[in-house]
Design an enzyme around this catalytic site. Structure first.
Site, PDB file in Angstrom:
ATOM      1  N   SER A  16      17.117 161.701  84.818  1.00  0.00           N
ATOM      2  CA  SER A  16      16.905 160.396  85.406  1.00  0.00           C
ATOM      3  C   SER A  16      17.640 159.328  84.592  1.00  0.00           C
ATOM      4  CB  SER A  16      15.393 160.136  85.506  1.00  0.00           C
ATOM      5  OG  SER A  16      15.114 158.977  86.243  1.00  0.00           O
ATOM      6  N   HIS A  48      18.683 161.692  89.892  1.00  0.00           N
ATOM      7  CA  HIS A  48      17.963 161.516  91.159  1.00  0.00           C
ATOM      8  C   HIS A  48      17.867 160.030  91.476  1.00  0.00           C
ATOM      9  CE1 HIS A  48      13.715 161.393  89.041  1.00  0.00           C
ATOM     10  NE2 HIS A  48      14.518 160.456  88.615  1.00  0.00           N
TER      11      HIS A  48
END
Length: 200
Positions: free
Chosen positions: A99, A124
């Site tokens: 992330s 993501h």
């Protein structure tokens, strides 16, 4: 849960001096980001970056990352500081950069972004949860969509991937090995041994 931070003892011409391990690493221009990213962690990393720039604006800084990600605003504060300061910042993934951790890994100086062989990288889209009145939820949803667009544009620029591919790949959790992250453009090299840091 608190952890015991190891101390190291160093011999100097004035006798012995003890440091906590992170302060000793900082002396060698190494910053370790080894947790989730929140405002407190971001403020510590930013303070260390600014301190090292003040110490020597021409000498590289190494940022080691083992992080599951965290707050977008905290991560973006670190990202902006990495771009703002004068020294080149080399980023090295040990373990996991997921992330916002992966985003910061890609934010290092191009040509100086690394991962160890068994590291894992995951990108993501931003996640967020909000409660309250419908209009407030709509405001927060728009904000998250704007953040998503901004993060995707930066990631496309940092990796050299087309924006459309970034949008598709970040739609869900997208895991990569170190070698796959190199092919993707998040890092420049998979390393097994330390790289020599240099002047710019």
């Amino acid at each position: 849960m608190s952890y015991l931070v190891p101390m190291v003892v160093e011999q100097t011409n004035r006798g012995e001096r003890s440091y906590d391990i992170y302060s000793r690493l900082l002396k060698d221009r190494i910053i370790f980001l080894g947790s989730g990213i929140d405002d407190t962690v971001a403020n510590l990393v930013i303070a260390q970056l600014l301190f090292l720039e003040a110490e020597d604006p021409d000498k590289d800084i190494s940022l080691y990352i083992n992080s599951p990600g965290g707050s977008i605003t905290a991560g973006m504060a670190i990202y902006d500081t990495l771009q703002y300061i004068r020294p080149d910042v080399s980023t090295i993934c040990v373990g996991l950069a997921a992330s916002m951790g992966a985003f910061l890994l890609a934010a290092g100086k191009k040509g100086k972004r690394y991962a160890l062989p068994n590291a894992e990288i995951m990108i993501h889209q931003p996640a967020g949860g909000t409660q309250g009145q419908a209009t407030d939820i709509e405001i927060h949803a728009r904000r998250i969509m704007n953040m998503k667009e901004s993060l995707n544009k930066i990631l496309a620029e940092r990796t050299g991937q087309p924006l459309e591919r970034i949008q598709k790949d970040t739609d869900r959790d997208y895991f990569m090995t170190a070698q796959e992250a190199k092919e993707y453009g998040i890092i420049d090299e998979v390393i097994s041994h330390p790289k020599k840091t240099s002047k710019k």
